[in-house]
Write an enzyme that holds these catalytic residues in place. Structure first.
Site, PDB file in Angstrom:
ATOM      1  N   GLU A  45       0.884  -1.291  -0.038  1.00  0.00           N
ATOM      2  CA  GLU A  45       0.073  -0.079   0.086  1.00  0.00           C
ATOM      3  C   GLU A  45       0.806   1.170  -0.185  1.00  0.00           C
ATOM      4  O   GLU A  45       0.583   2.271  -0.515  1.00  0.00           O
ATOM      5  CB  GLU A  45      -0.845  -0.101   1.220  1.00  0.00           C
ATOM      6  CG  GLU A  45      -1.742   1.359   1.362  1.00  0.00           C
ATOM      7  CD  GLU A  45      -2.048   1.362   2.871  1.00  0.00           C
ATOM      8  OE1 GLU A  45      -2.389   2.277   3.283  1.00  0.00           O
ATOM      9  OE2 GLU A  45      -2.132   0.521   3.682  1.00  0.00           O
ATOM     10  N   ASP A  49       0.854   3.721  -3.596  1.00  0.00           N
ATOM     11  CA  ASP A  49       0.323   5.200  -3.290  1.00  0.00           C
ATOM     12  C   ASP A  49       1.398   6.058  -3.750  1.00  0.00           C
ATOM     13  O   ASP A  49       1.062   7.231  -4.611  1.00  0.00           O
ATOM     14  CB  ASP A  49       0.396   5.482  -1.584  1.00  0.00           C
ATOM     15  CG  ASP A  49       0.116   7.211  -1.227  1.00  0.00           C
ATOM     16  OD1 ASP A  49      -1.195   7.534  -1.533  1.00  0.00           O
ATOM     17  OD2 ASP A  49       0.836   7.832  -0.635  1.00  0.00           O
ATOM     18  N   ASP A 118      -6.969   1.218   0.338  1.00  0.00           N
ATOM     19  CA  ASP A 118      -5.618   0.813   0.647  1.00  0.00           C
ATOM     20  C   ASP A 118      -5.385  -0.488  -0.320  1.00  0.00           C
ATOM     21  O   ASP A 118      -4.116  -0.388  -0.730  1.00  0.00           O
ATOM     22  CB  ASP A 118      -5.608   0.146   2.188  1.00  0.00           C
ATOM     23  CG  ASP A 118      -5.674   1.189   3.178  1.00  0.00           C
ATOM     24  OD1 ASP A 118      -5.554   2.400   2.715  1.00  0.00           O
ATOM     25  OD2 ASP A 118      -6.056   0.921   4.220  1.00  0.00           O
ATOM     26  N   GLU A 121      -4.292   0.608  -3.658  1.00  0.00           N
ATOM     27  CA  GLU A 121      -3.032   0.914  -3.690  1.00  0.00           C
ATOM     28  C   GLU A 121      -2.176  -0.052  -3.853  1.00  0.00           C
ATOM     29  O   GLU A 121      -1.037  -0.138  -4.420  1.00  0.00           O
ATOM     30  CB  GLU A 121      -2.667   1.983  -2.644  1.00  0.00           C
ATOM     31  CG  GLU A 121      -3.403   3.234  -2.854  1.00  0.00           C
ATOM     32  CD  GLU A 121      -3.475   4.041  -1.587  1.00  0.00           C
ATOM     33  OE1 GLU A 121      -3.685   5.187  -1.611  1.00  0.00           O
ATOM     34  OE2 GLU A 121      -2.971   3.547  -0.434  1.00  0.00           O
TER      35      GLU A 121
END
Length: 228
Positions: A45, A49, A118, A121
């Site tokens: 995650e 991102d 989450d 990502e």
């Protein structure tokens, strides 16, 4: 590694087939079910991102070469925020293949915005690690394509816009209150009211408090602008 039928179907929805499927399985594993031999998706995650941020920054930079930093920043925020990632996750039905512990499953984890955002990502990071940046970029741009085209309309956070509207007229910031809650614990529906000091108010319902606040602010702002 042999993938289950539902994970293979998910690869089809992604439009990408992994050469290292164990990376995808990790991306879909929530901390509620992780073990020493089955790591969760939190590190992925983190990476995803950053990959998403770079792709969106580059896409916005190239799409409007005349835009200032002040114009690009809210567009960027609209494209990478958790709500947008969760919307994309719903678009590909990511929740159906999330690997969750019993407690998360019982409380509707497959529909929770934070978990979906989450995991989206983490899936981005999995594609990046499996095939490199160019493939990850193409993957992201395909899933986010329509949102990139309409980002001008979505860039402004309605709560921020309503607060700016109030401040410009000498009013204190809007107040938000939960006026109702319906549904079971795993799928609640909140009724949110936003109130300005001049008496103007509006309500909205949503599956989360934040979504409710955003929807109420958007509705009130639209009504206020109509009356000006």
């Amino acid at each position: 590694m042999k993938l289950s039928a539902d994970i293979k179907a998910f690869e089809g929805r992604l439009g990408y087939h992994f050469t290292k499927p164990e990376i995808l399985l990790r991306a879909l594993t929530h901390s509620s079910i992780s073990t020493a031999t089955r790591p969760d998706n939190q590190r992925l995650e983190f990476l995803g991102d950053r990959v998403l941020g770079l792709v969106m920054s580059e896409a916005l930079f190239l799409a409007d070469r005349a835009a200032s930093e002040g114009q690009l920043a809210p567009r960027f925020n609209a494209l990478v925020r958790k709500e947008t990632c969760a919307d994309v996750a719903r678009q590909i039905d990511l929740g159906a293949v999330l690997k969750l512990g019993r407690s998360e499953m019982m409380t509707g984890g497959r529909r929770k915005e934070a978990l979906l955002g989450d995991a989206m990502e983490a899936v981005i990071a999995a594609v990046y690690l499996d095939a490199g940046f160019e493939t990850a970029r193409a993957f992201i741009l395909r899933l986010w394509g329509a949102r990139l085209d309409s980002v001008e309309e979505d860039a402004r956070d309605p709560k921020t816009s309503l607060q700016e509207w109030a401040q410009a007229r000498g009013l204190p910031p809007p107040k938000y209150e939960i006026t109702g809650r319906d549904g079971p614990d795993h799928a609640p529906k909140f009724t949110i009211e936003v109130l300005l000091d001049n008496g103007a108010r509006e309500t909205a319902q949503a599956k989360s408090k934040r979504q409710g606040e955003m929807a109420a602010a958007k509705a009130l702002l639209a009504r206020l602008k109509e009356s000006e």
